[in-house]
Write an enzyme that holds these catalytic residues in place. Structure first.
Site, mmCIF file in Angstrom:
data_model
loop_
_atom_site.group_PDB
_atom_site.id
_atom_site.type_symbol
_atom_site.label_atom_id
_atom_site.label_comp_id
_atom_site.label_asym_id
_atom_site.label_seq_id
_atom_site.Cartn_x
_atom_site.Cartn_y
_atom_site.Cartn_z
ATOM 1 N N PHE A 35 0.848 -1.187 0.000
ATOM 2 C CA PHE A 35 0.000 0.000 0.000
ATOM 3 C C PHE A 35 0.879 1.231 0.000
ATOM 4 C CE2 PHE A 35 -4.460 1.080 0.535
ATOM 5 C CZ PHE A 35 -5.087 -0.135 0.278
ATOM 6 N N GLN A 43 -7.531 15.004 3.508
ATOM 7 C CA GLN A 43 -6.931 14.171 2.459
ATOM 8 C C GLN A 43 -7.814 13.954 1.238
ATOM 9 O OE1 GLN A 43 -6.263 9.659 2.913
ATOM 10 N NE2 GLN A 43 -4.222 10.520 2.874
ATOM 11 N N HIS A 93 -8.035 11.420 -1.919
ATOM 12 C CA HIS A 93 -7.537 10.134 -2.404
ATOM 13 C C HIS A 93 -7.406 10.244 -3.927
ATOM 14 C CE1 HIS A 93 -7.398 5.896 -3.359
ATOM 15 N NE2 HIS A 93 -7.423 5.565 -2.089
ATOM 16 N N LEU A 129 -14.885 5.591 -4.470
ATOM 17 C CA LEU A 129 -13.484 5.210 -4.297
ATOM 18 C C LEU A 129 -13.103 3.946 -5.055
ATOM 19 C CD1 LEU A 129 -11.083 6.250 -2.507
ATOM 20 C CD2 LEU A 129 -11.462 4.190 -1.184
ATOM 21 N N GLU A 140 -6.691 1.976 -3.198
ATOM 22 C CA GLU A 140 -5.267 1.994 -3.494
ATOM 23 C C GLU A 140 -4.727 0.573 -3.666
ATOM 24 O OE1 GLU A 140 -3.427 5.000 -1.021
ATOM 25 O OE2 GLU A 140 -1.790 3.604 -0.657
ATOM 26 N N ARG A 168 -0.699 9.464 -0.718
ATOM 27 C CA ARG A 168 -1.853 10.005 -1.438
ATOM 28 C C ARG A 168 -1.768 11.493 -1.725
ATOM 29 N NH1 ARG A 168 -6.315 6.665 2.088
ATOM 30 N NH2 ARG A 168 -5.865 4.696 1.059
ATOM 31 N N HIS A 189 -11.556 12.476 0.918
ATOM 32 C CA HIS A 189 -11.583 11.129 1.465
ATOM 33 C C HIS A 189 -11.505 11.041 2.978
ATOM 34 C CE1 HIS A 189 -11.126 6.831 1.362
ATOM 35 N NE2 HIS A 189 -9.937 6.865 1.939
ATOM 36 N N ARG A 249 -2.626 10.973 5.946
ATOM 37 C CA ARG A 249 -2.700 9.594 6.438
ATOM 38 C C ARG A 249 -2.266 8.613 5.358
ATOM 39 N NH1 ARG A 249 -6.381 5.512 5.742
ATOM 40 N NH2 ARG A 249 -8.122 6.739 4.946
HETATM 41 C C1 LIG Z 1 -14.848 4.327 0.550
HETATM 42 C C2 LIG Z 1 -13.856 4.290 1.664
HETATM 43 C C3 LIG Z 1 -12.866 3.320 1.690
HETATM 44 C C4 LIG Z 1 -11.942 3.288 2.737
HETATM 45 N N1 LIG Z 1 -10.975 2.309 2.747
HETATM 46 C C5 LIG Z 1 -10.105 2.236 3.787
HETATM 47 C C6 LIG Z 1 -9.151 1.184 3.881
HETATM 48 O O1 LIG Z 1 -9.098 0.276 3.050
HETATM 49 N N2 LIG Z 1 -8.289 1.182 4.929
HETATM 50 C C7 LIG Z 1 -8.321 2.145 5.885
HETATM 51 O O2 LIG Z 1 -7.515 2.087 6.802
HETATM 52 N N3 LIG Z 1 -9.240 3.143 5.830
HETATM 53 C C8 LIG Z 1 -10.134 3.202 4.820
HETATM 54 N N4 LIG Z 1 -11.076 4.222 4.789
HETATM 55 C C9 LIG Z 1 -11.193 5.123 5.943
HETATM 56 C C10 LIG Z 1 -11.889 4.414 7.090
HETATM 57 O O3 LIG Z 1 -12.823 3.508 6.593
HETATM 58 C C11 LIG Z 1 -12.622 5.388 8.009
HETATM 59 O O4 LIG Z 1 -11.785 6.446 8.356
HETATM 60 C C12 LIG Z 1 -13.072 4.664 9.271
HETATM 61 O O5 LIG Z 1 -13.797 3.501 8.942
HETATM 62 C C13 LIG Z 1 -13.881 5.550 10.189
HETATM 63 O O6 LIG Z 1 -14.394 4.756 11.242
HETATM 64 P P1 LIG Z 1 -15.173 5.418 12.458
HETATM 65 O O7 LIG Z 1 -15.555 4.314 13.362
HETATM 66 O O8 LIG Z 1 -14.372 6.540 12.992
HETATM 67 O O9 LIG Z 1 -16.462 6.086 11.779
HETATM 68 P P2 LIG Z 1 -17.619 5.479 10.852
HETATM 69 O O10 LIG Z 1 -17.407 4.081 10.455
HETATM 70 O O11 LIG Z 1 -17.823 6.497 9.770
HETATM 71 O O12 LIG Z 1 -18.874 5.480 11.808
HETATM 72 C C14 LIG Z 1 -19.454 6.680 12.274
HETATM 73 C C15 LIG Z 1 -20.598 6.322 13.189
HETATM 74 O O13 LIG Z 1 -21.059 7.509 13.815
HETATM 75 C C16 LIG Z 1 -22.452 7.547 13.777
HETATM 76 N N5 LIG Z 1 -22.872 8.963 13.785
HETATM 77 C C17 LIG Z 1 -22.445 9.965 13.002
HETATM 78 N N6 LIG Z 1 -23.083 11.102 13.307
HETATM 79 C C18 LIG Z 1 -23.944 10.812 14.298
HETATM 80 C C19 LIG Z 1 -24.904 11.539 15.027
HETATM 81 N N7 LIG Z 1 -25.167 12.838 14.781
HETATM 82 N N8 LIG Z 1 -25.611 10.897 15.977
HETATM 83 C C20 LIG Z 1 -25.418 9.579 16.237
HETATM 84 N N9 LIG Z 1 -24.524 8.839 15.567
HETATM 85 C C21 LIG Z 1 -23.798 9.447 14.620
HETATM 86 C C22 LIG Z 1 -22.849 6.813 12.520
HETATM 87 O O14 LIG Z 1 -24.155 6.302 12.640
HETATM 88 C C23 LIG Z 1 -21.793 5.708 12.483
HETATM 89 O O15 LIG Z 1 -22.240 4.604 13.211
HETATM 90 C C24 LIG Z 1 -12.008 4.263 3.755
HETATM 91 C C25 LIG Z 1 -13.002 5.230 3.738
HETATM 92 C C26 LIG Z 1 -13.908 5.263 2.684
HETATM 93 C C27 LIG Z 1 -14.931 6.355 2.686
#
Ligand SMILES: Cc1cc2nc3c(=O)[nH]c(=O)nc-3n(C[C@H](O)[C@H](O)[C@H](O)COP(=O)(O)OP(=O)(O)OC[C@H]3O[C@@H](n4cnc5c(N)ncnc54)[C@H](O)[C@@H]3O)c2cc1C
Length: 574
Positions: free
Chosen positions: A114, A234, A236, A246, A249, A280, A346, A388
């Protein structure tokens, strides 16, 4: 309605679920505006980084070095070392929890290359990303959610966070809207863990789901918590042209390449060692430079991602989901045709400042706000600095989700229940009533949001400069004024998405302010923050973190030092 818990976790993505699992022994609620398995973690494709050394020599120290260098040295190195060391253990914990990783022929977790992940402090790409095809996040989310069900975690699904309760210097709960009924709920607790994800929806072209509007960042900010390093956002390099969806990568990790309109593998000129696997921020910038030089495909603003030479078998086995996206959304087949791509918004490097135990810290000297934690993309530890590396977010959310959960579990066992402020739901009700009872004619949220996203894309994305940022700040002022007059049509209480989307827009506007003000002040180029008028990194003046505080009538910026343990800042060559 009133609820009392020891701990409340806001968000049910990877970070929130991992935290909640640590809080099993105490009375815990998880509130989430989405049904948990719809969280954005489930869309993560490429992998999760950990120096397991299953295929070749690798060490957490090498991983930490790459993370620090990838972040252009504005990374807190102690935190990065913690993350890279614990990555190994947390990946095995996920494996034991049932995560179906891809395997090597001898049954170990398979690993792939990666961007920016190297062997021996930058020598060559290394296989560090553990993965489950190109749906790694989906598997993580399902695994953690099933563990949550098994351990009887108490979920409040489709509850929308409106306010954070802080009283007499302690965090004492949250207020949320029950989306199904419109009812307002007060959650009184000893600890709150914010894990509400990122805010890619501030931009027009984004890989982020509709729900990523930074509520868990804007809500504490309105309550006086500073936001850290918001100017680092960031892009992507490989989003589907015009749509932003997306394409992981991992496509390049598996050997895919980028081609300009002349058919040249242009990254060879910019990053001779890592080529298409440079970090990135660099690759996104290089794509735009090629486009500006007239080397876009057919003179347009896109280039190609080419995986044809990998062959159908590898593409089907290792990149099935993204191949499907391209077939569905573009009507072309990556097995036989190159794919038009452009950089897409991203990932938020900035967010709510925390220490390595997820405790939210509110000033330059790291003073924690008792009872308040944050983890995942809404938090800034800071392990990603100005940029990142791919696969480092999934590891961040599970490592620091776990650490925040563990610390909070100890905290609530010792702490008493703090008192609530008088009328704890007043501010939340005021926000909702203003919209539900205000005039029905006025500004439309859709129009404000579209203008915000277009302007942010145009003036605060991959390349930035003073005049644009100033103009953008003025536009944001106008959009805030328009938002004051915003009117919603739906007056109902049940599933009022008109209401929730308008509340989300308010969060995006507040967040955009901090991005733009931070970016204007930072007169250097570092990581994802590229100032065309200040093209050099300036360690003498800017090797420091930004803290943005909301003040009456504006934003106050303060700065705090970067923790440097082992890796002295060097020029960033790849
Ligand atoms: C398409 C895509 C592909 C990716 N691929 C990778 C990868 O391969 N490897 C990697 O390391 N990273 C990757 N990333 C980044 C990574 O997935 C995210 O940064 C990470 O999953 C975020 O996790 P989190 O638990 O912080 O938030 P999230 O998984 O976004 O969860 C947020 C939570 O907060 C809740 N929430 C939000 N607002 C409120 C509110 N007002 N009230 C109550 N609940 C709320 C939502 O319901 C949800 O449950 C990718 C991101 C994207 C968009």
């Amino acid at each position: 309605m009133y609820h009392r818990f020891d701990a409340v976790v806001v968000g049910a993505g990877g970070a929130g679920l991992m935290a909640a699992l640590q809080l099993r022994a105490v009375n815990t609620a998880v509130i989430s505006k989405l049904y948990p398995v719809r969280s954005h973690t489930g869309t993560a494709q490429g992998g999760i980084a950990a120096a397991l050394a299953n295929l070749e020599e690798d060490y957490p120290e090498w991983h930490a070095f790459d993370t620090v260098k990838g972040g252009d040295y504005v990374v807190d190195q102690a935190a990065a070392e913690t993350m890279c060391a614990e990555a190994v253990d947390v990946v095995y914990e996920l494996e034991r929890g049932g995560l179906p990783f891809n395997r090597t022929p001898d049954g170990k977790i398979d690993q792939r290359r990666f961007g920016g992940h190297t062997r021996n402090f930058g020598e060559a790409p290394v296989r560090r990303a553990c993965y489950a095809a190109d749906r790694t996040g989906h598997m993580i989310l399902q695994t953690l959610f099933q563990q949550g069900i098994k351990h009887q975690v108490r979920f409040f699904n489709e509850f929308h966070l409106l306010d954070l309760l802080i009283h007499e210097g302690r965090c004492c709960g949250v207020v949320a809207l029950e989306i199904a009924t419109g009812e307002i709920h007060v959650f009184h607790s000893k600890a709150v863990i914010l894990a509400a994800g990122g805010y890619g929806r501030a931009y027009k072209i984004t890989s982020n789901a509709h729900a990523l509007t930074g509520d868990g960042v804007a809500v504490p900010y309105r309550r006086g918590v500073p936001l850290e390093d918001m100017e680092f956002y960031q892009f992507h390099p490989t989003g589907i042209y015009k749509m932003g969806i997306l394409l992981t990568e991992a496509a390049r990790g598996e050997g895919g390449i980028l081609l300009n309109g002349k058919g040249e593998r242009f990254m060879e000129r910019y990053a001779p060692k890592l080529v298409d696997l440079a970090p990135r921020d660099m690759v996104s910038r290089c794509i735009l430079l090629e486009v500006r030089a007239g080397n876009g495909v057919e003179g347009k603003d896109y280039v190609y991602l080419d995986v044809r030479h990998l062959g159908k078998e590898v593409i089907d086995a290792k990149l099935p989901d993204i191949t499907d996206f391209v077939r569905t959304y573009m009507g072309i087949d990556p097995v036989t045709q190159p794919v038009p791509i452009q950089p897409t918004a991203h990932y938020a490097m900035g967010g709510v400042p925390t220490d390595v135990d997820g405790r939210v810290v509110v000033d330059e000297s790291g003073t924690p706000l008792p009872g308040l934690y944050a983890a995942g993309e809404c938090a800034c530890v800071s392990v990603h600095g100005a940029n990142r590396l791919g696969t480092n977010s999934l590891v961040d959310i599970v490592v620091f989700g776990r650490r925040a959960g563990r610390h909070a579990a100890r905290f609530v066992q010792e702490a008493d229940l703090p008192p609530l402020p008088p009328h704890p739901d007043a501010f939340a009700r005021e926000q909702v009533d203003k919209l539900l009872r205000g005039p029905q004619q006025g500004e439309r949220a859709v129009a404000i949001r579209e203008k915000l996203q277009a302007e942010m894309m145009d003036k605060a994305s991959v390349m930035r400069q003073e005049s644009d940022l100033k103009a953008l700040q003025r536009t944001l002022g106008e959009l805030h004024e328009a938002y004051e007059r915003v009117a919603i049509q739906d007056r109902g209480l049940r599933f009022n998405t008109d209401l929730t989307e308008t509340l989300e827009l308010g969060c995006l506007l507040d967040i955009a302010d901090t991005i733009v003000v931070g970016a204007q002040a930072r007169t250097e180029s570092r990581g994802a923050h590229w100032r065309e008028d200040y093209p050099k990194r300036d360690d003498a003046n800017w090797l420091k973190h930004t803290l943005a505080y909301r003040r009456d009538g504006g934003i106050e910026l303060r700065y705090k030092p970067v923790s440097i343990t082992r890796f002295q800042p060097q020029e960033r060559k790849y």
